[in-house]
Design a protein around this motif. Structure first.
Motif, PDB file in Angstrom:
ATOM      1  N   ARG A  17       0.834  -1.208   0.000  1.00  0.00           N
ATOM      2  CA  ARG A  17       0.000   0.000   0.000  1.00  0.00           C
ATOM      3  C   ARG A  17       0.863   1.250   0.000  1.00  0.00           C
ATOM      4  O   ARG A  17       0.620   2.175  -0.777  1.00  0.00           O
ATOM      5  N   CYS A  18       1.870   1.314   0.870  1.00  0.00           N
ATOM      6  CA  CYS A  18       2.710   2.493   0.951  1.00  0.00           C
ATOM      7  C   CYS A  18       3.610   2.637  -0.283  1.00  0.00           C
ATOM      8  O   CYS A  18       3.869   3.744  -0.729  1.00  0.00           O
ATOM      9  N   SER A  19       4.108   1.530  -0.804  1.00  0.00           N
ATOM     10  CA  SER A  19       5.020   1.622  -1.949  1.00  0.00           C
ATOM     11  C   SER A  19       4.305   2.116  -3.204  1.00  0.00           C
ATOM     12  O   SER A  19       4.935   2.634  -4.108  1.00  0.00           O
ATOM     13  N   LYS A  20       2.952   2.001  -3.236  1.00  0.00           N
ATOM     14  CA  LYS A  20       2.186   2.523  -4.374  1.00  0.00           C
ATOM     15  C   LYS A  20       1.858   3.999  -4.183  1.00  0.00           C
ATOM     16  O   LYS A  20       1.303   4.630  -5.073  1.00  0.00           O
TER      17      LYS A  20
END
Length: 50
Positions: free
Chosen positions: A43-46
């Motif tokens: 989620r964060c890497s997107k």
């Protein structure tokens, strides 16, 4: 500014002092070297905002 550290009993709500009240000096600029590493979850890497 002051800080006092204590524990709270979950069942009774009683407080136990761990460290007595101490005077502390606030920093003007945070030390970014002590910051946590960026999250690597999908989620964060997107780049999705919470």
């Amino acid at each position: 500014m002051t800080i006092k550290v204590y524990e709270v009993d979950r069942t009774t709500g009683a407080r136990t002092v761990v460290r007595e009240t101490q005077q502390v000096v606030p920093v003007t600029e945070p030390d970014w070297r002590s910051a946590m590493a960026p999250c690597e979850c999908p989620r964060c890497s997107k780049g999705v905002a919470s």
